[in-house]
Design an enzyme around this catalytic site. Structure first.
Site, PDB file in Angstrom:
ATOM      1  N   GLU A  79       0.865  -1.125   0.207  1.00  0.00           N
ATOM      2  CA  GLU A  79       0.060   0.094   0.105  1.00  0.00           C
ATOM      3  C   GLU A  79       0.848   1.208  -0.019  1.00  0.00           C
ATOM      4  O   GLU A  79       0.365   2.530   0.147  1.00  0.00           O
ATOM      5  CB  GLU A  79      -0.926  -0.047   1.242  1.00  0.00           C
ATOM      6  CG  GLU A  79      -0.212   0.059   2.512  1.00  0.00           C
ATOM      7  CD  GLU A  79      -1.367   0.113   3.641  1.00  0.00           C
ATOM      8  OE1 GLU A  79      -2.103   1.117   3.671  1.00  0.00           O
ATOM      9  OE2 GLU A  79      -1.188  -0.902   4.651  1.00  0.00           O
ATOM     10  N   CYS A 111      -3.296  -3.625   4.669  1.00  0.00           N
ATOM     11  CA  CYS A 111      -2.240  -4.760   5.158  1.00  0.00           C
ATOM     12  C   CYS A 111      -2.705  -5.910   4.804  1.00  0.00           C
ATOM     13  O   CYS A 111      -2.038  -6.887   5.113  1.00  0.00           O
ATOM     14  CB  CYS A 111      -2.104  -4.619   6.550  1.00  0.00           C
ATOM     15  SG  CYS A 111      -1.595  -2.890   7.255  1.00  0.00           S
ATOM     16  N   HIS A 233      -1.969 -10.299  12.064  1.00  0.00           N
ATOM     17  CA  HIS A 233      -1.518  -9.086  11.674  1.00  0.00           C
ATOM     18  C   HIS A 233      -1.131  -8.062  12.783  1.00  0.00           C
ATOM     19  O   HIS A 233      -1.961  -7.790  13.845  1.00  0.00           O
ATOM     20  CB  HIS A 233      -2.266  -8.339  11.002  1.00  0.00           C
ATOM     21  CG  HIS A 233      -2.112  -6.903  10.602  1.00  0.00           C
ATOM     22  ND1 HIS A 233      -0.872  -6.490   9.958  1.00  0.00           N
ATOM     23  CD2 HIS A 233      -2.592  -5.591  10.734  1.00  0.00           C
ATOM     24  CE1 HIS A 233      -0.986  -5.171   9.774  1.00  0.00           C
ATOM     25  NE2 HIS A 233      -1.945  -4.551  10.339  1.00  0.00           N
TER      26      HIS A 233
HETATM   27  P1  HMG Z   1      -3.190   6.944  21.623  1.00  0.00           P
HETATM   28  O1  HMG Z   1      -4.207   7.792  21.676  1.00  0.00           O
HETATM   29  O2  HMG Z   1      -1.780   7.575  21.414  1.00  0.00           O
HETATM   30  O3  HMG Z   1      -3.009   5.776  22.635  1.00  0.00           O
HETATM   31  O4  HMG Z   1      -3.284   6.002  20.277  1.00  0.00           O
HETATM   32  P2  HMG Z   1      -3.780   5.559  23.864  1.00  0.00           P
HETATM   33  O5  HMG Z   1      -4.216   6.758  24.872  1.00  0.00           O
HETATM   34  O6  HMG Z   1      -5.061   4.898  23.531  1.00  0.00           O
HETATM   35  O7  HMG Z   1      -2.775   4.769  24.646  1.00  0.00           O
HETATM   36  C1  HMG Z   1      -2.335   3.492  24.105  1.00  0.00           C
HETATM   37  C2  HMG Z   1      -2.240   2.436  25.354  1.00  0.00           C
HETATM   38  O8  HMG Z   1      -1.320   2.897  26.007  1.00  0.00           O
HETATM   39  C3  HMG Z   1      -3.495   2.244  26.221  1.00  0.00           C
HETATM   40  O9  HMG Z   1      -3.659   0.845  26.478  1.00  0.00           O
HETATM   41  C4  HMG Z   1      -3.160   3.141  27.154  1.00  0.00           C
HETATM   42  O10 HMG Z   1      -3.636   2.729  28.607  1.00  0.00           O
HETATM   43  C5  HMG Z   1      -1.709   2.780  27.385  1.00  0.00           C
HETATM   44  P3  HMG Z   1      -4.980  -0.053  26.151  1.00  0.00           P
HETATM   45  O11 HMG Z   1      -5.802   0.536  26.452  1.00  0.00           O
HETATM   46  O12 HMG Z   1      -5.029   0.147  24.659  1.00  0.00           O
HETATM   47  O13 HMG Z   1      -4.474  -1.427  26.452  1.00  0.00           O
HETATM   48  N1  HMG Z   1      -0.792   3.859  28.245  1.00  0.00           N
HETATM   49  C6  HMG Z   1       0.128   3.456  28.999  1.00  0.00           C
HETATM   50  N2  HMG Z   1       0.498   2.228  29.470  1.00  0.00           N
HETATM   51  C7  HMG Z   1       1.787   2.299  30.223  1.00  0.00           C
HETATM   52  N3  HMG Z   1       2.239   3.498  30.725  1.00  0.00           N
HETATM   53  C8  HMG Z   1       1.728   4.660  30.516  1.00  0.00           C
HETATM   54  C9  HMG Z   1       0.596   4.514  29.818  1.00  0.00           C
HETATM   55  N4  HMG Z   1       0.006   5.893  28.829  1.00  0.00           N
HETATM   56  C10 HMG Z   1      -1.047   5.142  28.073  1.00  0.00           C
HETATM   57  N5  HMG Z   1       2.055   5.798  30.939  1.00  0.00           N
HETATM   58  C11 HMG Z   1      -3.461   4.017  18.551  1.00  0.00           C
HETATM   59  C12 HMG Z   1      -2.847   4.526  20.100  1.00  0.00           C
HETATM   60  C13 HMG Z   1      -3.007   2.756  18.383  1.00  0.00           C
HETATM   61  C14 HMG Z   1      -4.779   4.287  18.374  1.00  0.00           C
HETATM   62  C15 HMG Z   1      -2.451   5.092  17.676  1.00  0.00           C
HETATM   63  O14 HMG Z   1      -1.234   4.859  17.649  1.00  0.00           O
HETATM   64  C16 HMG Z   1      -2.815   4.722  16.338  1.00  0.00           C
HETATM   65  O15 HMG Z   1      -3.484   5.536  15.781  1.00  0.00           O
HETATM   66  N6  HMG Z   1      -1.808   4.112  15.269  1.00  0.00           N
HETATM   67  C17 HMG Z   1      -2.235   3.602  14.085  1.00  0.00           C
HETATM   68  C18 HMG Z   1      -3.502   2.861  13.793  1.00  0.00           C
HETATM   69  C19 HMG Z   1      -3.406   1.539  14.050  1.00  0.00           C
HETATM   70  O16 HMG Z   1      -2.219   0.924  14.303  1.00  0.00           O
HETATM   71  N7  HMG Z   1      -4.574   0.850  14.349  1.00  0.00           N
HETATM   72  C20 HMG Z   1      -4.654  -0.676  14.579  1.00  0.00           C
HETATM   73  C21 HMG Z   1      -5.696  -1.284  14.168  1.00  0.00           C
HETATM   74  S1  HMG Z   1      -5.781  -1.036  12.202  1.00  0.00           S
HETATM   75  C22 HMG Z   1      -4.689  -2.187  11.479  1.00  0.00           C
HETATM   76  O17 HMG Z   1      -4.016  -2.883  11.905  1.00  0.00           O
HETATM   77  C23 HMG Z   1      -4.443  -1.833  10.033  1.00  0.00           C
HETATM   78  C24 HMG Z   1      -3.393  -0.896   9.702  1.00  0.00           C
HETATM   79  O18 HMG Z   1      -2.031  -1.770   9.894  1.00  0.00           O
HETATM   80  C25 HMG Z   1      -3.226  -0.297   8.301  1.00  0.00           C
HETATM   81  C26 HMG Z   1      -3.540  -0.947   7.257  1.00  0.00           C
HETATM   82  O19 HMG Z   1      -4.286  -2.111   7.184  1.00  0.00           O
HETATM   83  O20 HMG Z   1      -3.092  -0.635   6.125  1.00  0.00           O
HETATM   84  C27 HMG Z   1      -2.968   0.184  10.637  1.00  0.00           C
END
Ligand code: HMG
Length: 385
Positions: A79, A111, A233
């Site tokens: 992609e 992906c 994945h």
């Molecule tokens: P965010 O808002 O920065 O993170 O985005 P958050 O506030 O949700 O925190 C993440 C986790 O860290 C949480 O844990 C927090 O509690 C924890 P969870 O509730 O998820 O278990 N946390 C801490 N832990 C320890 N110590 C601390 C602390 N603070 C917070 N101090 C997000 C996170 C993944 C949404 C962001 O990084 C993002 O948008 N990533 C890109 C999208 C993505 O990867 N999505 C995955 C599913 S889609 C997919 O897999 C397809 C893809 O590969 C693309 C394709 O298909 O082409 C992406």
């Protein structure tokens, strides 16, 4: 006739960023990145690398001259395409010196498309058992500096040979695909970085896993006890845990312990390079096979997910001696070069991207066997080192 994955090889860039450094620079608690997201390092891409050079490098690791002669078709799943018309598979076929009487094509669905590539390759081999298909999953995951997705960036390629009598994984008959029109992650043609509804995307991913796995159970009558391991994945390692937890909940028996243990083994390499988009599931499989103690005859479940969105759950049976048909990823990852946050930011902004100008890159320090030298008259210039 058994058909499946005969060889696998992984390639990434020579440079990586430590995510504790990134967290410090962004004013974030490092535990959020290393525990909350579950990532330690991410691959950083110099201007001299792209999906063509990474894909060719991965394929070069598995192709002996004898195997190269057997390749009838090259499928590149990506992609991060470098051209809206010409397939990256043509450049890769040329860099690898494959026979001109080869079929070449590029496939896209976020992906997910490497999984489609494998299924299509399986169909080709079923019709023509003498064929060997080279499937390459190659991507650069870019979300942008200072974005929530930044910590989940990464880059690399996994190359796989699909053939009869495979040495690694024989694919089983039943597969379940599931598609819905969903805006969780996408990249319009004018953008070089992805748009993403991050939290929503994680929920869609889990829903698609449950949908496909439940349907698979209904069709086959199998349950979790029938699997030695499930590979996911992995856009970031925590995502695999969230998906497996969605099935296991607080189950704490021998089956649950085994699946959790093997999940950790499958996450080890992803922790070091980040999201590979199309290649992530298959790097997860390599990580499981190189860090776990699996044996011939074990059944693996594979969950493939691509935003937009499409999921597929399918399975395979491990073949004896599978360890001997992959490159040593641990060793390769240990030899990379660390960059600072400032260097990473410069490299992030230095990629060719949407730039139409003539440009020449300094490739002297790039140790990979294939490099992008630059661009002239709107044509990318590749070099075999
Ligand atoms: P965010 O808002 O920065 O993170 O985005 P958050 O506030 O949700 O925190 C993440 C986790 O860290 C949480 O844990 C927090 O509690 C924890 P969870 O509730 O998820 O278990 N946390 C801490 N832990 C320890 N110590 C601390 C602390 N603070 C917070 N101090 C997000 C996170 C993944 C949404 C962001 O990084 C993002 O948008 N990533 C890109 C999208 C993505 O990867 N999505 C995955 C599913 S889609 C997919 O897999 C397809 C893809 O590969 C693309 C394709 O298909 O082409 C992406």
């Amino acid at each position: 006739m058994k058909i499946g994955i005969d060889r696998m090889a992984f390639a990434t860039t020579n440079d990586y960023l430590d995510l504790v450094d990134l967290a410090t620079a962004r004013g974030v608690d490092p535990n959020k990145f290393t525990i909350g997201i579950g990532q330690d390092r991410q691959a950083v891409v110099p201007a001299s690398q792209d999906i063509v050079t990474l894909g060719a490098t991965a394929a070069k690791k598995l192709l002996t001259p004898e195997l190269a002669k057997r390749v009838s078709t090259v499928i590149v799943a990506t992609e991060s395409g470098i051209d809206n018309s010409k397939a990256s598979a043509i450049y890769i076929k040329h860099l690898l010196g494959l026979d001109d009487f080869t079929r070449t094509v590029e496939m896209k669905e976020a992906c997910y498309s490497a999984t489609a590539g494998i299924q299509f390759a399986k169909g080709l081999v079923a019709l023509n058992p003498q064929e060997t298909v080279l499937v390459i999953a190659s991507d650069i995951a870019r979300y942008g500096l200072n974005t929530a997705g930044e910590v989940t960036q990464g880059a690399g390629a996994v190359a796989m040979l699909i053939s009869r009598d495979p040495h690694i994984l024989s694919l089983e008959e039943t597969t379940v695909s599931y598609t819905k029109d969903v805006m969780d992650f996408w990249r319009p043609v004018y953008a070089s970085e992805a748009m993403v509804d991050g939290k929503y995307s994680t929920n869609v991913y889990i829903d698609f896993f449950k949908q496909t796995f439940t349907r698979y159970q209904q069709i086959t009558g199998r349950d979790l006890a029938d699997f030695t391991a499930i590979a996911f994945h992995l856009p970031f390692t925590k995502m695999g845990k969230k998906a497996l937890d969605a099935l296991l909940a607080d189950r704490n028996d021998e089956v649950a312990d085994r699946l959790r243990q093997h999940l950790t083994e499958s996450q080890a390499f992803c922790r070091q390079v980040g999201n590979l988009y199309t290649g992530s599931l298959y790097l997860g499989v390599m990580s499981l096979l190189q860090n776990g103690q699996l044996k011939a005859g074990d059944r693996l479940g594979l969950f493939s997910y691509g935003s937009g969105a499409e999921g597929e759950f399918y399975t395979g049976i491990l073949e004896p001696g599978y360890q001997n048909y992959m490159n040593n990823v641990k060793e390769d990852l240990a030899n990379r070069h660390q960059v600072s946050v400032a260097e990473y930011e410069e490299m992030f902004n230095g990629q060719l991207g949407m730039n139409a100008d003539d440009v020449e890159f300094d490739t002297r320090n790039d140790p990979l066997p294939f490099v992008l030298k630059g661009q002239k008259n709107h044509q990318r210039l590749y070099e075999r080192k």
